[in-house]
Design a protein around this motif. Structure first.
Motif, mmCIF file in Angstrom:
data_model
loop_
_atom_site.group_PDB
_atom_site.id
_atom_site.type_symbol
_atom_site.label_atom_id
_atom_site.label_comp_id
_atom_site.label_asym_id
_atom_site.label_seq_id
_atom_site.Cartn_x
_atom_site.Cartn_y
_atom_site.Cartn_z
ATOM 1 N N ASP A 168 18.934 22.255 44.341
ATOM 2 C CA ASP A 168 19.197 23.633 44.751
ATOM 3 C C ASP A 168 20.646 23.712 45.201
ATOM 4 O O ASP A 168 21.002 23.256 46.294
ATOM 5 N N ASN A 169 21.510 24.303 44.359
ATOM 6 C CA ASN A 169 22.935 24.320 44.674
ATOM 7 C C ASN A 169 23.258 25.172 45.901
ATOM 8 O O ASN A 169 24.161 24.838 46.670
ATOM 9 N N ALA A 170 22.554 26.277 46.085
ATOM 10 C CA ALA A 170 22.795 27.112 47.262
ATOM 11 C C ALA A 170 22.484 26.328 48.538
ATOM 12 O O ALA A 170 23.240 26.373 49.512
ATOM 13 N N ARG A 217 31.961 33.446 36.953
ATOM 14 C CA ARG A 217 31.271 34.009 35.794
ATOM 15 C C ARG A 217 29.786 33.669 35.876
ATOM 16 O O ARG A 217 29.389 32.718 36.528
ATOM 17 N N GLY A 218 28.973 34.437 35.169
ATOM 18 C CA GLY A 218 27.546 34.185 35.147
ATOM 19 C C GLY A 218 26.769 35.418 35.550
ATOM 20 O O GLY A 218 27.332 36.464 35.893
ATOM 21 N N THR A 219 25.461 35.290 35.503
ATOM 22 C CA THR A 219 24.586 36.427 35.793
ATOM 23 C C THR A 219 24.015 36.383 37.205
ATOM 24 O O THR A 219 23.336 37.313 37.626
ATOM 25 N N THR A 220 24.273 35.293 37.939
ATOM 26 C CA THR A 220 23.829 35.198 39.327
ATOM 27 C C THR A 220 25.016 34.776 40.192
ATOM 28 O O THR A 220 25.996 34.215 39.703
ATOM 29 N N GLY A 273 28.085 31.562 39.528
ATOM 30 C CA GLY A 273 29.526 31.771 39.538
ATOM 31 C C GLY A 273 30.299 30.794 40.398
ATOM 32 O O GLY A 273 31.535 30.757 40.345
ATOM 33 N N ILE A 274 29.610 29.981 41.196
ATOM 34 C CA ILE A 274 30.273 29.001 42.056
ATOM 35 C C ILE A 274 30.225 27.641 41.372
ATOM 36 O O ILE A 274 29.178 26.999 41.304
#
Length: 414
Positions: free
Chosen positions: A156-158, A240-243, A247-248
């Motif tokens: 989980d990157n977050a 960039r990206g959809t979430t 983008g990070i």
């Protein structure tokens, strides 16, 4: 019937053990006296090790360059996040994280590879003097400690980014040791928001995204900071990206940091040579707050000019230094996630670091060491030696004088 015997046998074994081991014997009580999680028997009071064969003949069990626990340069080692018993002035912490890479993963093994590459340095045992610095990091009275690795989520990157910020904030909030001798000097009190001296952390990455949570943690103590960024790549590309989390990445974290107000407008790149979409990448980089020194600039202007321009850009601002090992040419440091040919040599990088000494460093990191792609551990060894330079760079008041030997100051002018 078979089930009955299967159930009965363990009870018979337990009962037999109770018969043969008396509960009230001093030996039994002593043997089972240990701290939770520590299997060391409490026998020190019963054994005079000075009369044993080893100690009586050879003395202490000293570690060799290639033996002993794996701490950076044989530093004292504590898991600082769970053990605050040993204060420090400069701490080493590992961020084994690599799940935001865009090309080759593997930097989660970077902290271990860098520590392994540092074994021969033995700075923790007093072997840290070099001709280049004319001193050792241990000469300046600071308490140096390896704080181990942060257990970071690989799924989980977050959560991982939050874990890194929490860990870094924890260490930053610890009281400093305050020096091991009278030569110790405070370095951060004058520009910290609370007017207190704070520990400085050297972080072993990990992919380059680790700098975002570090900057978030530093912001709480110092406010926006300048960054000296050694890298082949800009790392300021727009998310960039959809979430939000997509983008990070290790190529966008500086842009995110700028959006969050974590950076001053006086940061600088050094060693840039990557492929880009076009000049618009450079224009966006400028809006993030960076100037660019390219790899080729060292040929056109020389090392002294490179150092001079970095120092002019940073001035007296609190500054964080982040070094991606891919700033070094892959011929000398192949173990990295996104190699780019034509990089600087390790000697050139080390020379520039010496020239930056005396700036107001609040921390530093080395990232993107991915040992699966290494050859004879050369990247881990190079990274460890650069960390040694970080320590000296953060402790001295200015660049060291050139080595004299058969030369004189007149020779510098010729």
């Amino acid at each position: 019937m078979l089930r009955f015997w299967i159930t009965l046998i363990p009870f018979c074994i337990f009962a037999s053990a109770q018969v043969h081991i008396p509960h009230d014997s001093a030996v039994t009580q002593q043997a089972f006296k240990y701290v939770h999680g520590d299997l060391t028997f409490a026998t020190a009071s019963q054994i005079d090790i000075s009369k044993e064969p080893w100690t009586s003949k050879y003395g202490p069990q000293n570690d060799l360059g290639y033996s002993g626990p794996l701490s950076f340069s044989h530093f004292d080692y504590k898991r600082c996040l769970e053990d605050a018993s040993v204060p420090f002035d400069i701490g080493i912490i590992g961020f084994p994280f690599d799940t935001t890479t865009s090309y080759r993963p593997g930097a989660r093994f970077g902290p271990s590879a860098i520590r392994s590459g540092s074994r021969r340095q033995s700075l923790g045992k007093g072997r840290g003097y070099t001709l280049a610095w004319g001193s050792s990091p241990s000469d300046y009275g600071s308490s140096l400690l390896d704080c181990g690795d942060v257990p970071i989520s690989a799924y989980d990157n977050a959560k991982a980014i939050d874990q890194m910020e929490a860990a870094y904030s924890t260490l930053l909030s610890r009281p400093v040791f305050g020096g091991t001798s009278e030569v110790y000097k405070e370095k951060t009190r004058t520009f910290s928001r609370d007017g207190k001296e704070h520990p400085r952390i050297v972080t072993l990455g990990g992919d380059h995204t680790i700098v975002l949570p570090i900057l978030r943690a530093l912001n709480k103590v110092y406010g926006p900071v300048s960054v000296i960024h050694f890298d082949a790549h800009l790392d300021t590309w727009p998310p960039r990206g959809t979430t939000v989390q997509e983008g990070i990445t290790h190529g966008s974290f500086f842009a995110v940091a700028a959006e969050e107000g974590l950076l001053t407008n006086t940061s600088i790149h050094a060693g840039i040579r990557c492929k880009m979409f076009g000049i618009e990448d450079m224009e966006h980089d400028d809006t993030v707050g960076f100037q660019v020194i390219s790899t080729e600039d060292i040929d056109d202007y020389g090392i002294k000019r490179v150092i001079e321009k970095i120092r002019q850009r940073i001035g007296n601002q609190p500054v964080y230094l982040s070094l991606d090992i891919d700033v070094v040419d892959p011929g000398q440091a192949p173990a990295t996630g996104t190699p780019e040919v034509g990089g600087w040599t390790t000697r050139e990088v080390k020379r520039i670091l010496r020239g930056l000494s005396g700036l107001n460093f609040v921390g530093a990191d080395i990232v993107e060491v991915a040992p699966a792609y290494d050859n004879a551990d050369i990247t881990g060894i190079a990274a460890a030696d650069i960390v040694h330079d970080f320590l000296s760079m953060m402790l001295v008041d200015g660049p060291p004088e050139p080595h004299v030997g058969p030369f004189s100051k007149i020779d510098l002018l010729l």
